[in-house]
Design a protein around this motif. Structure first.
Motif, PDB file in Angstrom:
ATOM      1  N   ASN A  47      -8.067   8.773  -1.232  1.00  0.00           N
ATOM      2  CA  ASN A  47      -7.517   8.096  -0.063  1.00  0.00           C
ATOM      3  C   ASN A  47      -8.620   7.417   0.745  1.00  0.00           C
ATOM      4  N   HIS A  48      -8.462   6.099   0.921  1.00  0.00           N
ATOM      5  CA  HIS A  48      -9.411   5.311   1.702  1.00  0.00           C
ATOM      6  C   HIS A  48      -8.819   4.860   3.030  1.00  0.00           C
ATOM      7  N   GLY A  49      -7.507   4.640   3.073  1.00  0.00           N
ATOM      8  CA  GLY A  49      -6.871   4.122   4.275  1.00  0.00           C
ATOM      9  C   GLY A  49      -6.082   2.864   3.962  1.00  0.00           C
ATOM     10  N   ARG A 108      -8.828   1.640   7.928  1.00  0.00           N
ATOM     11  CA  ARG A 108      -7.607   2.362   8.237  1.00  0.00           C
ATOM     12  C   ARG A 108      -6.691   1.562   9.145  1.00  0.00           C
ATOM     13  N   TRP A 109      -6.342   2.064  10.315  1.00  0.00           N
ATOM     14  CA  TRP A 109      -5.238   1.504  11.079  1.00  0.00           C
ATOM     15  C   TRP A 109      -5.549   0.171  11.735  1.00  0.00           C
ATOM     16  N   CYS A 110      -6.783  -0.056  12.152  1.00  0.00           N
ATOM     17  CA  CYS A 110      -7.074  -1.211  13.009  1.00  0.00           C
ATOM     18  C   CYS A 110      -7.563  -2.435  12.261  1.00  0.00           C
ATOM     19  N   PRO A 164       0.847  -1.196   0.000  1.00  0.00           N
ATOM     20  CA  PRO A 164       0.000   0.000   0.000  1.00  0.00           C
ATOM     21  C   PRO A 164       0.879   1.242   0.000  1.00  0.00           C
ATOM     22  N   ALA A 165       0.492   2.243  -0.762  1.00  0.00           N
ATOM     23  CA  ALA A 165       1.340   3.440  -0.872  1.00  0.00           C
ATOM     24  C   ALA A 165       0.486   4.697  -0.884  1.00  0.00           C
ATOM     25  N   TYR A 166       0.743   5.576   0.071  1.00  0.00           N
ATOM     26  CA  TYR A 166       0.090   6.877   0.096  1.00  0.00           C
ATOM     27  C   TYR A 166       1.169   7.946   0.247  1.00  0.00           C
ATOM     28  N   ASN A 167       1.347   8.746  -0.789  1.00  0.00           N
ATOM     29  CA  ASN A 167       2.389   9.778  -0.817  1.00  0.00           C
ATOM     30  C   ASN A 167       3.765   9.197  -0.484  1.00  0.00           C
ATOM     31  N   GLU A 168       4.158   8.170  -1.238  1.00  0.00           N
ATOM     32  CA  GLU A 168       5.422   7.466  -0.992  1.00  0.00           C
ATOM     33  C   GLU A 168       6.402   7.642  -2.149  1.00  0.00           C
ATOM     34  N   GLU A 169       6.352   8.796  -2.807  1.00  0.00           N
ATOM     35  CA  GLU A 169       7.207   9.063  -3.967  1.00  0.00           C
ATOM     36  C   GLU A 169       8.685   8.846  -3.661  1.00  0.00           C
ATOM     37  N   GLY A 219      -5.944  -0.046   5.401  1.00  0.00           N
ATOM     38  CA  GLY A 219      -6.702  -1.287   5.423  1.00  0.00           C
ATOM     39  C   GLY A 219      -7.413  -1.558   4.114  1.00  0.00           C
ATOM     40  N   GLU A 220      -8.029  -0.526   3.554  1.00  0.00           N
ATOM     41  CA  GLU A 220      -8.736  -0.688   2.288  1.00  0.00           C
ATOM     42  C   GLU A 220      -7.763  -0.939   1.146  1.00  0.00           C
ATOM     43  N   ALA A 221      -6.602  -0.266   1.166  1.00  0.00           N
ATOM     44  CA  ALA A 221      -5.602  -0.482   0.120  1.00  0.00           C
ATOM     45  C   ALA A 221      -5.122  -1.929   0.134  1.00  0.00           C
ATOM     46  N   ILE A 222      -4.860  -2.464   1.322  1.00  0.00           N
ATOM     47  CA  ILE A 222      -4.405  -3.862   1.418  1.00  0.00           C
ATOM     48  C   ILE A 222      -5.511  -4.806   0.980  1.00  0.00           C
ATOM     49  N   ARG A 223      -6.738  -4.519   1.400  1.00  0.00           N
ATOM     50  CA  ARG A 223      -7.867  -5.378   1.016  1.00  0.00           C
ATOM     51  C   ARG A 223      -7.986  -5.469  -0.496  1.00  0.00           C
TER      52      ARG A 223
END
Length: 335
Positions: free
Chosen positions: A141-143, A274-276, A73-78, A145-149
Motif C-alpha cells: 500500500n502506497h496511497g 495519499r489524500w492531498c 485505484p483500489a485498496y481492499n475493494e473486493e 495518490g500513488e495508485a492514480i499516478r
C-alpha cells in the motif's frame, strides 16, 4: 500582556511547523533522489491471465492508442469494486457499440490490497480481455495518490479519467467533463500552433483538466452532517486555499478528467502519495497555466469510506510539505 504572549506562542508554533516541514522536505527529497539513482526500475508489465504472458505497459509520453482511459485505484475493494466495474463496462460497451470510433480501456490499480481485490480485478480481465481491462499491482500500500499516478503514467487514452472504486459518482457524468474539455480545446485550437502539434486537431495535445465537483451539494451536506465534521471540512478548505490558492471549490472529489498532455505534465511531477495529491494537482495546474474546469456531478455517499478523523493530521502534514517543498524550490518541477 496575555494577548502578546498568545501572539508570540502562535508565531513560535508557526515557525516550528515551518522548520519541521522544511527539514522534512529536505530529508524526503534526498531519500527520493538517492532511491531513484540507486534503483533503475524494470519496465512495468501487465499480466494477461488467459495466456499468462506479460504485456508491456505503455508510457504517458507515447502517442495515445485509445480515446478514453479510466483509472480506478483500489485498496481492499473486493465487495464494492464489482458494482462499479459492471456499471462502468456496461456503459463503455454500449457507447462503443453505438460509436465505432470510440475506444476505451479500464486500468485497475491494486494498491496492495489484503483481501480479494486482485482476484476480482483479474476476473474482469479474463471476461473483457487485456486490451480493454488491465490491472497494475503495486505490491504494497502506497496511497491513493500513488495508485492514480501509476495508472495515469501507464494509460493509453487521449482523455484520462480517474474515478473511485466505490462508484459514488455515476460514470455517465464523464460526458459532462468530456464535453466541456472539447469546448475549451476547440476555442484554444488554431492549426499550426505548437500546442496542437499538427494541423489535425487532437484533443490529447491540448492540456486541460476538468474537476468533477460536489460543491453544489454543500448546503445539503452542511445541514445533515454533524457539527464537528462541518468544522473540520471548513478548516480543511481554508488550509487548501492557503496552500494552493483559489480556483477550485471541491478539490477532493475523486472524479477528474485530464487530456493526455495535461496528465503528462502533472503526473510526472506529483510527489504526494495519499489524500492531498488532488491539491497538488491544482497547484501544478496553476504553475503550468493549465485551464481548470469545475463541473457539477451526481454524487452519493457510499458506506465504507477510507477517510476518518485520523486522516486529518496526515492531510495537514502533506499540505505543509507541499507548501514548503514548492515555495522553497526544493521540489523541482519538470516541464
Amino acid at each position: 500582556m496575555g494577548v502578546l504572549l498568545t501572539t508570540l506562542e502562535f508565531l513560535a508554533s508557526f515557525l516550528l511547523i515551518f522548520l519541521l516541514g522544511f527539514v522534512s522536505v529536505i530529508v524526503l527529497e534526498a531519500y527520493r533522489r538517492r532511491h531513484n539513482n540507486a534503483h533503475v526500475e524494470a519496465p512495468a508489465m501487465f499480466e494477461d491471465p488467459e495466456s499468462l504472458k506479460q504485456v508491456p505497459c505503455p508510457d504517458i509520453v507515447d502517442p495515445a492508442e485509445k480515446y478514453l482511459s479510466l483509472i480506478i485505484p483500489a485498496y481492499n475493494e473486493e465487495y464494492r469494486l464489482p458494482g462499479t466495474l459492471n456499471e462502468t463496462l456496461n456503459y463503455l460497451q454500449q457507447r462503443a457499440a453505438n460509436d465505432k470510433s470510440f475506444s476505451y480501456e479500464v486500468v485497475i490499480v491494486d494498491d496492495g490490497s489484503k483481501d480479494g481485490t486482485k482476484r476480482v480485478a483479474f476476473d474482469y480481465v479474463k471476461k473483457y480481455g487485456v486490451d480493454n481491462v488491465r490491472v497494475i499491482l503495486l505490491g504494497k500500500n502506497h496511497g491513493k495518490g500513488e495508485a492514480i499516478r501509476k495508472g495515469m503514467l501507464h494509460s493509453r487514452g487521449e482523455l484520462l479519467l480517474m474515478l473511485d472504486a466505490d462508484g459514488a459518482t455515476k460514470v455517465t457524468d464523464l460526458e459532462k467533463l468530456e464535453k466541456q474539455i472539447h469546448a475549451i480545446a476547440s476555442k484554444d485550437y488554431h492549426p499550426g500552433d505548437s500546442a496542437a502539434g499538427e494541423a489535425t486537431f487532437r484533443i490529447s495535445d491540448i492540456p486541460i483538466v476538468a474537476f468533477g465537483s460536489r460543491a453544489h451539494l454543500e448546503e445539503k451536506a452542511l445541514a445533515t452532517r454533524k457539527w464537528y465534521r462541518n468544522f473540520l471540512m471548513k478548516g480543511f478548505h481554508l488550509v487548501v486555499l492557503l496552500a494552493a490558492g483559489p480556483g477550485i471549490r471541491d478539490t477532493q472529489c475523486g472524479f477528474k478528467m485530464f487530456t493526455r498532455s495535461a496528465a503528462r505534465k502533472l503526473f510526472t511531477n506529483i510527489r504526494l502519495k495519499r489524500w492531498c495529491f488532488d491539491v497538488e494537482i491544482v497547484f501544478l495546474c496553476k504553475w503550468f497555466g493549465i485551464p481548470m474546469l469545475e463541473i457539477s456531478v451526481n454524487w452519493s455517499e457510499i458506506p465504507g469510506s477510507k477517510v476518518n478523523p485520523l486522516s486529518i493530521p496526515n492531510m495537514l502534514w502533506e499540505l505543509a510539505l507541499m507548501s514548503v517543498g514548492y515555495r522553497t524550490r526544493i521540489w523541482k518541477i519538470n516541464s
